[in-house]
Design a protein around this motif. Sequence first.
Motif, PDB file in Angstrom:
ATOM      1  N   GLU A  44      -7.079  -5.607   4.772  1.00  0.00           N
ATOM      2  CA  GLU A  44      -7.196  -6.928   5.333  1.00  0.00           C
ATOM      3  C   GLU A  44      -8.676  -7.114   6.119  1.00  0.00           C
ATOM      4  OE1 GLU A  44      -3.781  -8.563   7.238  1.00  0.00           O
ATOM      5  OE2 GLU A  44      -2.613  -8.631   5.416  1.00  0.00           O
ATOM      6  N   MET A  90       0.795  -1.172  -0.036  1.00  0.00           N
ATOM      7  CA  MET A  90       0.026  -0.168  -0.059  1.00  0.00           C
ATOM      8  C   MET A  90       0.829   1.272  -0.118  1.00  0.00           C
ATOM      9  SD  MET A  90      -3.352  -0.318   0.106  1.00  0.00           S
ATOM     10  CE  MET A  90      -4.658  -1.283   0.807  1.00  0.00           C
ATOM     11  N   SER A  91       2.175   1.169   0.461  1.00  0.00           N
ATOM     12  CA  SER A  91       2.867   2.530   0.421  1.00  0.00           C
ATOM     13  C   SER A  91       3.052   3.066  -0.907  1.00  0.00           C
ATOM     14  CB  SER A  91       4.164   2.005   1.378  1.00  0.00           C
ATOM     15  OG  SER A  91       4.969   1.167   0.387  1.00  0.00           O
ATOM     16  N   GLU A 130      -2.893  -1.035   5.175  1.00  0.00           N
ATOM     17  CA  GLU A 130      -2.709  -2.958   4.902  1.00  0.00           C
ATOM     18  C   GLU A 130      -3.550  -3.564   5.954  1.00  0.00           C
ATOM     19  OE1 GLU A 130      -0.030  -0.854   5.250  1.00  0.00           O
ATOM     20  OE2 GLU A 130       1.423  -1.185   3.328  1.00  0.00           O
ATOM     21  N   ASN A 131      -3.665  -2.907   7.108  1.00  0.00           N
ATOM     22  CA  ASN A 131      -4.616  -3.839   8.316  1.00  0.00           C
ATOM     23  C   ASN A 131      -6.113  -3.440   7.674  1.00  0.00           C
ATOM     24  OD1 ASN A 131      -2.316  -4.671   9.448  1.00  0.00           O
ATOM     25  ND2 ASN A 131      -2.381  -3.041  11.176  1.00  0.00           N
ATOM     26  N   THR A 134      -2.793   0.706  10.076  1.00  0.00           N
ATOM     27  CA  THR A 134      -1.831   0.845   8.599  1.00  0.00           C
ATOM     28  C   THR A 134      -3.168   0.464   7.539  1.00  0.00           C
ATOM     29  OG1 THR A 134      -1.469  -1.465   8.462  1.00  0.00           O
ATOM     30  CG2 THR A 134       0.056   0.056   9.471  1.00  0.00           C
TER      31      THR A 134
END
Length: 115
Positions: A105, A1-2, A101-102, A99
């Motif tokens: 998910e 994602m960054s 990413e979290n 984040t």
Amino acid sequence: MSEMQLIADDIGIIANGALLVESKLQDLIEQNSNSFVFKVSNSANAAKILEQQFKIKDIVITNQQKLSISHAITDSAAIIKAFIMNGIDVQAAYLKEGTLENYFESITNGGASHE
């Protein structure tokens, strides 16, 4: 994602052909920043203590026994002590790292099917 943060202003998250989220990237970053979470016996009373004794305003009450603060906490022990001194039981206190990413998910069930 960054990598996405470097090239996009708006994003959409699609899983199994369904658009789950469409938002400004900066809004998602702000909504998913780090927070300190307390699991307590009475979150409303705990919030009052945070506001009155520690002058913390950015409190989110999730339910009757859980609240979070998106505020840098330097002395969580003092907060826990204040809760206990005011009759509030503390079951847990921890830093939740937010984040993208979290978040991704969590809304896609870790990539699992939504069917």
